[in-house]
Design a protein around this motif. Structure first.
Motif, PDB file in Angstrom:
ATOM      1  N   ALA A 265       8.999   2.858   7.121  1.00  0.00           N
ATOM      2  CA  ALA A 265       7.725   3.464   6.711  1.00  0.00           C
ATOM      3  C   ALA A 265       6.554   2.617   7.191  1.00  0.00           C
ATOM      4  O   ALA A 265       5.538   3.139   7.668  1.00  0.00           O
ATOM      5  CB  ALA A 265       7.691   3.624   5.199  1.00  0.00           C
ATOM      6  N   VAL A 266       6.706   1.297   7.080  1.00  0.00           N
ATOM      7  CA  VAL A 266       5.661   0.386   7.560  1.00  0.00           C
ATOM      8  C   VAL A 266       5.513   0.497   9.067  1.00  0.00           C
ATOM      9  O   VAL A 266       4.398   0.494   9.605  1.00  0.00           O
ATOM     10  CB  VAL A 266       5.973  -1.062   7.140  1.00  0.00           C
ATOM     11  CG1 VAL A 266       5.035  -2.039   7.848  1.00  0.00           C
ATOM     12  CG2 VAL A 266       5.857  -1.223   5.634  1.00  0.00           C
TER      13      VAL A 266
ATOM     14  N   TYR B 252       0.829  -1.209   0.000  1.00  0.00           N
ATOM     15  CA  TYR B 252       0.000   0.000   0.000  1.00  0.00           C
ATOM     16  C   TYR B 252       0.863   1.259   0.000  1.00  0.00           C
ATOM     17  O   TYR B 252       0.648   2.188  -0.801  1.00  0.00           O
ATOM     18  CB  TYR B 252      -0.918  -0.030   1.226  1.00  0.00           C
ATOM     19  CG  TYR B 252      -1.773   1.192   1.405  1.00  0.00           C
ATOM     20  CD1 TYR B 252      -2.703   1.563   0.440  1.00  0.00           C
ATOM     21  CD2 TYR B 252      -1.652   1.985   2.541  1.00  0.00           C
ATOM     22  CE1 TYR B 252      -3.487   2.697   0.600  1.00  0.00           C
ATOM     23  CE2 TYR B 252      -2.435   3.114   2.721  1.00  0.00           C
ATOM     24  CZ  TYR B 252      -3.347   3.469   1.747  1.00  0.00           C
ATOM     25  OH  TYR B 252      -4.119   4.585   1.912  1.00  0.00           O
ATOM     26  N   ILE B 253       1.873   1.296   0.864  1.00  0.00           N
ATOM     27  CA  ILE B 253       2.750   2.468   0.940  1.00  0.00           C
ATOM     28  C   ILE B 253       3.547   2.621  -0.358  1.00  0.00           C
ATOM     29  O   ILE B 253       3.733   3.731  -0.874  1.00  0.00           O
ATOM     30  CB  ILE B 253       3.690   2.361   2.149  1.00  0.00           C
ATOM     31  CG1 ILE B 253       2.873   2.416   3.449  1.00  0.00           C
ATOM     32  CG2 ILE B 253       4.722   3.479   2.132  1.00  0.00           C
ATOM     33  CD1 ILE B 253       3.696   2.127   4.701  1.00  0.00           C
TER      34      ILE B 253
ATOM     35  N   SER C  12       4.795  10.268   1.625  1.00  0.00           N
ATOM     36  CA  SER C  12       6.043  10.915   2.038  1.00  0.00           C
ATOM     37  C   SER C  12       6.961   9.936   2.750  1.00  0.00           C
ATOM     38  O   SER C  12       8.177   9.891   2.484  1.00  0.00           O
ATOM     39  CB  SER C  12       5.728  12.101   2.957  1.00  0.00           C
ATOM     40  OG  SER C  12       6.918  12.725   3.412  1.00  0.00           O
ATOM     41  N   ALA C  13       6.391   9.123   3.650  1.00  0.00           N
ATOM     42  CA  ALA C  13       7.209   8.140   4.371  1.00  0.00           C
ATOM     43  C   ALA C  13       7.798   7.117   3.419  1.00  0.00           C
ATOM     44  O   ALA C  13       8.952   6.694   3.576  1.00  0.00           O
ATOM     45  CB  ALA C  13       6.364   7.446   5.435  1.00  0.00           C
ATOM     46  N   GLY C  14       7.039   6.715   2.403  1.00  0.00           N
ATOM     47  CA  GLY C  14       7.537   5.733   1.445  1.00  0.00           C
ATOM     48  C   GLY C  14       8.695   6.234   0.622  1.00  0.00           C
ATOM     49  O   GLY C  14       9.506   5.437   0.113  1.00  0.00           O
ATOM     50  N   ARG C  15       8.800   7.547   0.464  1.00  0.00           N
ATOM     51  CA  ARG C  15       9.908   8.129  -0.291  1.00  0.00           C
ATOM     52  C   ARG C  15      11.088   8.500   0.605  1.00  0.00           C
ATOM     53  O   ARG C  15      12.241   8.462   0.171  1.00  0.00           O
ATOM     54  CB  ARG C  15       9.432   9.371  -1.049  1.00  0.00           C
ATOM     55  CG  ARG C  15       8.635   9.050  -2.301  1.00  0.00           C
ATOM     56  CD  ARG C  15       8.155  10.305  -3.014  1.00  0.00           C
ATOM     57  NE  ARG C  15       7.628   9.981  -4.328  1.00  0.00           N
ATOM     58  CZ  ARG C  15       8.305  10.134  -5.473  1.00  0.00           C
ATOM     59  NH1 ARG C  15       9.528  10.619  -5.447  1.00  0.00           N
ATOM     60  NH2 ARG C  15       7.758   9.806  -6.633  1.00  0.00           N
ATOM     61  N   ALA C  16      10.814   8.891   1.835  1.00  0.00           N
ATOM     62  CA  ALA C  16      11.865   9.418   2.706  1.00  0.00           C
ATOM     63  C   ALA C  16      12.511   8.359   3.584  1.00  0.00           C
ATOM     64  O   ALA C  16      13.625   8.557   4.075  1.00  0.00           O
ATOM     65  CB  ALA C  16      11.294  10.533   3.584  1.00  0.00           C
TER      66      ALA C  16
END
Length: 244
Positions: free
Chosen positions: A152-153, A71-72, A142-146
Motif C-alpha cells: 500500500a505504501v 497515514y494509510i 482501500s489500499a490499506g485494507r486490500a
C-alpha cells in the motif's frame, strides 16, 4: 406655412418614433434579484467553507505521524469516518474556491484592486486543486485494507512520484499566497482590517504543526484561520443589503 408644417411634421415623427427606454417595475425587480443572486451564493459559500473544513479536520482519523504507513493505516482503520472527513474537506475547499471569486467586487476603487483580483484567482486555483487531491483518501483507505502495508505504501509513493503530478499539487502553495494577497488587497481598499492576516497565518501554522494527531485542536485552528473567508462573506451580504 408649408415649411413650418414640414418642420412640425418632422419633429412630430421624430418624437413619436423614439424608442421607450423605461423598464417596467417588474422587469427592474427581476434584474435586481438576478444581480443579487450570485453574490448571495458566494457569501453563503464563503461562510460554509470554513465550517466544512473544520468538520473535515474534526472527523479526520488521527495518525501516529505523517509517515506514509501511519497515514494509510489511519485512513483504513475506519473507512466511514475517512469518507465523512474527505467529503467535508472536498466541499470545504470547493466552496471557498468558488465563493472567493466574488471578493474583488467589494473593492470600489483602484487602491488594492489588483491585489484582490490576483489573490482571488490564486486562492481559487489552490483550493480547487486541493479539493481534488482529497480523492487520494479513498484510494489509500482501500489500499490499506486490500494490500499488505508495504505494498500500500509502495502504491502511494508511486502516485506521489508521478512525473507530471507537480502540475497539480504544485499549486498547493497558492492556497497560502492567494489568501494573503487577497486579504492585503481588501485591507488596502478599506474593506477589511489588516488584522485579518494574523488569524489566517496562525490557523495555517496550527494546521501544519498539529495536523497529524490532534483533530479537535486542528478543527479549532481551521475555524480561526479561515474566519477571514467568512468575514468576506458577511461583507458581501452587507453590500447587498446596502444596495437593495
Amino acid at each position: 406655412m408649408t415649411a413650418n408644417a414640414n418642420t412640425l411634421g418632422v419633429a412630430t415623427r421624430s418624437t413619436s418614433d423614439s424608442p421607450t427606454t423605461t423598464a417596467s417595475p417588474a422587469a427592474e425587480d427581476a434584474r435586481r434579484a438576478s444581480s443579487r443572486a450570485l453574490p448571495v451564493v458566494a457569501a453563503a459559500a464563503l461562510i460554509a467553507g470554513p465550517l466544512l473544513w473544520s468538520l473535515g479536520m474534526f472527523t479526520s482519523p488521527p495518525a501516529d505521524s505523517m509517515a506514509d504507513a501511519d497515514y494509510i493505516s489511519s485512513l483504513a482503520r475506519d473507512t466511514t469516518m475517512t469518507q465523512v472527513s474527505a467529503l467535508a474537506l472536498h466541499y470545504g475547499n470547493l466552496t471557498i474556491a468558488l465563493g472567493v471569486l466574488a471578493a474583488p467586487a467589494l473593492v470600489r476603487r483602484a487602491r488594492g484592486a489588483w491585489l484582490a483580483v490576483v489573490g482571488a484567482v490564486l486562492t481559487t486555483i489552490g483550493f480547487a486543486n486541493v479539493s481534488g487531491m482529497v480523492l487520494s483518501d479513498w484510494w489509500n483507505a482501500s489500499a490499506g485494507r486490500a494490500l499488505p502495508m508495504d505494498q500500500a505504501v509502495e502504491v502511494f509513493r508511486g502516485f506521489k512520484e508521478a512525473s507530471l503530478l507537480w502540475m497539480w499539487d504544485g499549486t498547493e502553495p497558492f492556497s497560502l499566497v492567494g489568501p494573503l494577497l487577497l486579504l492585503a488587497g481588501l485591507a488596502r481598499a478599506g474593506v477589511l482590517g489588516w488584522w485579518t492576516i494574523a488569524p489566517f497565518l496562525a490557523g495555517v501554522a496550527g494546521l501544519m504543526a498539529f495536523g497529524a494527531g490532534s483533530p479537535v485542536l486542528v478543527a479549532v485552528m481551521v475555524l480561526v484561520g479561515f474566519s477571514p473567508f467568512a468575514l468576506i462573506g458577511v461583507r458581501l451580504l452587507q453590500r447587498i443589503r446596502l444596495h437593495a
